[in-house]
Design a protein around this motif. Structure first.
Motif, PDB file in Angstrom:
ATOM      1  N   PRO A 126       6.971   0.063  -3.265  1.00 34.88           N
ATOM      2  CA  PRO A 126       6.834  -1.076  -2.349  1.00 34.88           C
ATOM      3  C   PRO A 126       6.108  -0.685  -1.065  1.00 34.88           C
ATOM      4  O   PRO A 126       6.261   0.435  -0.557  1.00 34.88           O
ATOM      5  CB  PRO A 126       8.288  -1.475  -2.062  1.00 34.88           C
ATOM      6  CG  PRO A 126       9.082  -0.892  -3.179  1.00 34.88           C
ATOM      7  CD  PRO A 126       8.380   0.370  -3.566  1.00 34.88           C
ATOM      8  N   LEU A 127       5.327  -1.602  -0.546  1.00 32.38           N
ATOM      9  CA  LEU A 127       4.614  -1.381   0.703  1.00 32.38           C
ATOM     10  C   LEU A 127       5.558  -1.511   1.900  1.00 32.38           C
ATOM     11  O   LEU A 127       6.623  -2.148   1.793  1.00 32.38           O
ATOM     12  CB  LEU A 127       3.485  -2.402   0.844  1.00 32.38           C
ATOM     13  CG  LEU A 127       2.283  -2.213  -0.080  1.00 32.38           C
ATOM     14  CD1 LEU A 127       1.438  -3.476  -0.112  1.00 32.38           C
ATOM     15  CD2 LEU A 127       1.441  -1.025   0.398  1.00 32.38           C
ATOM     16  N   PRO A 128       5.212  -0.924   3.047  1.00 33.92           N
ATOM     17  CA  PRO A 128       6.019  -1.111   4.260  1.00 33.92           C
ATOM     18  C   PRO A 128       6.212  -2.593   4.554  1.00 33.92           C
ATOM     19  O   PRO A 128       5.264  -3.390   4.487  1.00 33.92           O
ATOM     20  CB  PRO A 128       5.177  -0.433   5.342  1.00 33.92           C
ATOM     21  CG  PRO A 128       4.363   0.582   4.614  1.00 33.92           C
ATOM     22  CD  PRO A 128       4.066  -0.032   3.283  1.00 33.92           C
ATOM     23  N   GLY A 129       7.430  -2.950   4.841  1.00 34.84           N
ATOM     24  CA  GLY A 129       7.758  -4.349   5.127  1.00 34.84           C
ATOM     25  C   GLY A 129       8.180  -5.135   3.913  1.00 34.84           C
ATOM     26  O   GLY A 129       8.784  -6.205   4.044  1.00 34.84           O
ATOM     27  N   ALA A 130       7.899  -4.632   2.709  1.00 35.99           N
ATOM     28  CA  ALA A 130       8.282  -5.327   1.480  1.00 35.99           C
ATOM     29  C   ALA A 130       9.695  -4.910   1.080  1.00 35.99           C
ATOM     30  O   ALA A 130      10.169  -3.828   1.449  1.00 35.99           O
ATOM     31  CB  ALA A 130       7.296  -4.999   0.361  1.00 35.99           C
ATOM     32  N   PRO A 131      10.390  -5.772   0.341  1.00 36.42           N
ATOM     33  CA  PRO A 131      11.743  -5.408  -0.125  1.00 36.42           C
ATOM     34  C   PRO A 131      11.713  -4.108  -0.923  1.00 36.42           C
ATOM     35  O   PRO A 131      10.851  -3.903  -1.770  1.00 36.42           O
ATOM     36  CB  PRO A 131      12.133  -6.593  -1.009  1.00 36.42           C
ATOM     37  CG  PRO A 131      11.309  -7.736  -0.509  1.00 36.42           C
ATOM     38  CD  PRO A 131      10.008  -7.131  -0.088  1.00 36.42           C
ATOM     39  N   GLY A 132      12.663  -3.235  -0.632  1.00 33.69           N
ATOM     40  CA  GLY A 132      12.776  -1.991  -1.364  1.00 33.69           C
ATOM     41  C   GLY A 132      11.950  -0.849  -0.811  1.00 33.69           C
ATOM     42  O   GLY A 132      12.002   0.268  -1.339  1.00 33.69           O
ATOM     43  N   PHE A 133      11.176  -1.071   0.253  1.00 30.52           N
ATOM     44  CA  PHE A 133      10.369   0.018   0.814  1.00 30.52           C
ATOM     45  C   PHE A 133      11.266   1.122   1.347  1.00 30.52           C
ATOM     46  O   PHE A 133      12.259   0.875   2.030  1.00 30.52           O
ATOM     47  CB  PHE A 133       9.471  -0.495   1.948  1.00 30.52           C
ATOM     48  CG  PHE A 133       8.774   0.617   2.688  1.00 30.52           C
ATOM     49  CD1 PHE A 133       7.765   1.346   2.078  1.00 30.52           C
ATOM     50  CD2 PHE A 133       9.147   0.954   3.988  1.00 30.52           C
ATOM     51  CE1 PHE A 133       7.127   2.382   2.754  1.00 30.52           C
ATOM     52  CE2 PHE A 133       8.523   1.979   4.675  1.00 30.52           C
ATOM     53  CZ  PHE A 133       7.505   2.699   4.054  1.00 30.52           C
ATOM     54  N   ASP A 134      10.911   2.362   1.032  1.00 24.70           N
ATOM     55  CA  ASP A 134      11.676   3.525   1.481  1.00 24.70           C
ATOM     56  C   ASP A 134      10.826   4.312   2.472  1.00 24.70           C
ATOM     57  O   ASP A 134       9.755   4.814   2.131  1.00 24.70           O
ATOM     58  CB  ASP A 134      12.041   4.410   0.291  1.00 24.70           C
ATOM     59  CG  ASP A 134      12.874   5.628   0.687  1.00 24.70           C
ATOM     60  OD1 ASP A 134      13.221   5.755   1.873  1.00 24.70           O
ATOM     61  OD2 ASP A 134      13.161   6.450  -0.201  1.00 24.70           O
ATOM     62  N   LEU A 135      11.311   4.411   3.701  1.00 30.07           N
ATOM     63  CA  LEU A 135      10.604   5.134   4.751  1.00 30.07           C
ATOM     64  C   LEU A 135      10.284   6.568   4.324  1.00 30.07           C
ATOM     65  O   LEU A 135       9.278   7.144   4.732  1.00 30.07           O
ATOM     66  CB  LEU A 135      11.466   5.143   6.022  1.00 30.07           C
ATOM     67  CG  LEU A 135      10.826   5.584   7.337  1.00 30.07           C
ATOM     68  CD1 LEU A 135       9.753   4.592   7.771  1.00 30.07           C
ATOM     69  CD2 LEU A 135      11.900   5.707   8.424  1.00 30.07           C
ATOM     70  N   ALA A 183      -3.398   2.645  -0.119  1.00 31.06           N
ATOM     71  CA  ALA A 183      -4.151   3.831  -0.519  1.00 31.06           C
ATOM     72  C   ALA A 183      -3.256   5.069  -0.481  1.00 31.06           C
ATOM     73  O   ALA A 183      -3.340   5.937  -1.356  1.00 31.06           O
ATOM     74  CB  ALA A 183      -5.363   4.024   0.388  1.00 31.06           C
ATOM     75  N   THR A 184      -2.389   5.137   0.511  1.00 31.13           N
ATOM     76  CA  THR A 184      -1.461   6.266   0.628  1.00 31.13           C
ATOM     77  C   THR A 184      -0.491   6.288  -0.543  1.00 31.13           C
ATOM     78  O   THR A 184      -0.249   7.334  -1.157  1.00 31.13           O
ATOM     79  CB  THR A 184      -0.683   6.183   1.949  1.00 31.13           C
ATOM     80  OG1 THR A 184      -1.622   6.197   3.040  1.00 31.13           O
ATOM     81  CG2 THR A 184       0.288   7.341   2.096  1.00 31.13           C
ATOM     82  N   LEU A 185       0.045   5.132  -0.868  1.00 30.35           N
ATOM     83  CA  LEU A 185       1.019   5.041  -1.962  1.00 30.35           C
ATOM     84  C   LEU A 185       0.359   5.233  -3.325  1.00 30.35           C
ATOM     85  O   LEU A 185       0.997   5.748  -4.261  1.00 30.35           O
ATOM     86  CB  LEU A 185       1.744   3.700  -1.903  1.00 30.35           C
ATOM     87  CG  LEU A 185       2.661   3.496  -0.688  1.00 30.35           C
ATOM     88  CD1 LEU A 185       3.239   2.087  -0.686  1.00 30.35           C
ATOM     89  CD2 LEU A 185       3.788   4.528  -0.679  1.00 30.35           C
ATOM     90  N   ASP A 186      -0.912   4.835  -3.441  1.00 29.65           N
ATOM     91  CA  ASP A 186      -1.608   5.024  -4.720  1.00 29.65           C
ATOM     92  C   ASP A 186      -1.647   6.505  -5.101  1.00 29.65           C
ATOM     93  O   ASP A 186      -1.427   6.869  -6.266  1.00 29.65           O
ATOM     94  CB  ASP A 186      -3.045   4.483  -4.632  1.00 29.65           C
ATOM     95  CG  ASP A 186      -3.111   2.967  -4.709  1.00 29.65           C
ATOM     96  OD1 ASP A 186      -2.094   2.342  -5.074  1.00 29.65           O
ATOM     97  OD2 ASP A 186      -4.181   2.408  -4.373  1.00 29.65           O
ATOM     98  N   ILE A 187      -1.925   7.371  -4.127  1.00 26.07           N
ATOM     99  CA  ILE A 187      -1.983   8.810  -4.418  1.00 26.07           C
ATOM    100  C   ILE A 187      -0.596   9.339  -4.741  1.00 26.07           C
ATOM    101  O   ILE A 187      -0.423  10.169  -5.648  1.00 26.07           O
ATOM    102  CB  ILE A 187      -2.613   9.569  -3.235  1.00 26.07           C
ATOM    103  CG1 ILE A 187      -4.064   9.132  -3.051  1.00 26.07           C
ATOM    104  CG2 ILE A 187      -2.531  11.083  -3.461  1.00 26.07           C
ATOM    105  CD1 ILE A 187      -4.759   9.760  -1.856  1.00 26.07           C
TER     106      ILE A 187
END
Length: 413
Positions: free
Chosen positions: A274-283, A317-321
């Motif tokens: 999940p992207l920042p701000g989306a449900p389930g996002f983990d810092l 892009a960060t999460l894709d990698i």
């Protein structure tokens, strides 16, 4: 055995030497000299290890019946010896080629020597641990590969001198290891593996002899074999480095072949983060799972990660990698790297403290090709953004070692 005749700075370089080095664009070799001095003990240790292998063979042991710590000790010493030999050769070849700037080397030479020297400490520590700990097993899969060759066009002649000197020594001692392996088996067993070892060693010896012939031609007037010689020497050194490990741990060759032939594992579809701000996002989704609880309990880490994500211009892009990394892990292409001393996994020292991985099978992540035996970390940072720099997201390949430093990368360090 000794390191041979060497030239090295006795007193600090004088002003004339410094001026010559500046004009030539060379950099100080002070750090390399420290590496050379610190690793000099590897030569005595290598002689001890060769005697130990000979004793084991004389006592009826074979590379197939040695204990784990005997395998580990002999293999770690061989790797440390080869790396130290290469580092010393590059440093010495430049000094011999340009005595007027002893204490300084071209940047490409400094980089190449440092890559070799940089891994010696780890393997020396593993060798000492194996010698005193019967339960010790090397944390890395054998055979490991050499550090990368620094690309430079054209390759400086002192580079070829260094590689040729190191090639002769490494091929010679790889041959001794193979001969001991062959001598240890008197009952006709392991014929296929013995034959393969002898065949590879014969090929390496032939390549080394051929390289030396080309080397003599290169040093004659009008020699034009520079590029071909460079390629031949590099491949011969890599082959000797590998077979020196296999001669002590022949089972590693079978495992290596099995890994190469193993089809990619059937894995579930890539987990979408999940992207920042989306449900389930983990810092902490980029943090090493082994260390995530430690950093969750650190208020400074939470603040640093909020800063990181707030400055990321493209979180997708960060999460894709990161998703590519997780997929490669699930396929078995990569695994967690382990510290040679503690045999525990360890994380990168910079926020977001991602895992350090070992490449088990050739793969590609973040647009970068990764070779078996390499280690890498996913380096993500917003540290330069405040000063107008770029947000960083890159696969960092290199040698990683323990540190007590923790970098929060938020401008407050």
């Amino acid at each position: 055995m000794s390191a041979g005749s060497t030239s090295r700075p006795g007193n600090p370089p004088g002003m004339l030497t410094k001026l010559r080095a500046m004009v030539a664009g060379e950099v100080s070799a002070e750090t390399l000299e420290s590496y050379r001095g610190a690793g000099a003990s590897v030569y005595d240790l290598f002689v001890q290890a060769e005697h130990r292998r000979s004793e084991l063979v004389g006592g009826g042991k074979t590379p197939w019946t040695m204990t784990n710590n005997e395998h580990s000790y002999l293999t770690a010493v061989w790797i440390a010896f080869a790396l130290q030999t290469l580092g010393d050769a590059f440093l010495q070849a430049d000094y011999d080629a340009d005595p007027g700037t002893v204490g300084f080397v071209p940047p490409v030479t400094a980089r190449q020597a440092e890559l070799f020297y940089g891994e010696v400490e780890e393997w020396l520590a593993a060798a000492q641990r194996a010698r005193s700990d019967e339960a010790f097993t090397l944390p890395k899969r054998i055979p490991v590969r050499l550090p990368e060759w620094v690309a430079v066009e054209p390759c400086p002649l002192p580079h070829l001198d260094a590689m040729m000197a190191a090639c002769r020594k490494i091929v010679e001692h790889a041959g001794i290891a193979v001969a001991d392996c062959v001598r240890s088996v008197q009952d006709g067993s392991h014929k296929g593996e013995i034959s393969a070892l002898q065949g590879e060693m014969a090929s390496l010896t032939s390549s080394s002899d051929y390289a030396q012939s080309m080397y003599r031609a290169l040093h004659s007037p009008g020699g034009t074999l520079h590029e071909r010689l460079e390629s031949t020497i590099k491949s011969t050194i890599e082959g000797a480095f590998r077979i020196g490990q296999i001669a002590v741990m022949p089972g590693a060759a079978i495992e290596e072949q099995t890994r190469r032939q193993r089809p990619p594992a059937s894995v579930p579809p890539t987990r979408r983060l999940p992207l920042p701000g989306a449900p389930g996002f983990d810092l902490f989704c980029l943090t090493d799972p082994h260390w995530v609880q430690h950093f969750r309990n650190d208020p400074k880490a939470q603040k640093a990660l909020r800063y990181l994500w707030s400055r990321d211009p493209s979180p997708q892009a960060t999460l894709d990698i990161q998703e590519e990394i997780e997929s490669a892990f699930a396929r078995g292409d990569i695994s967690y790297a382990k510290d040679s001393r503690t045999q525990q996994g360890y994380c990168y020292y910079c926020c977001p403290w991602g895992a350090i991985y070992h490449v088990d099978r050739e793969t590609r992540i973040g647009g970068q090709s990764l070779r078996p035996g390499e280690e890498f970390a996913y380096d993500v940072s917003a540290e330069a953004v405040a000063e107008g720099g770029d947000f960083k997201r890159e696969i960092t390949v290199g040698r990683f070692s323990n540190t007590s430093e923790t970098d929060y990368c938020d401008g407050t360090d």
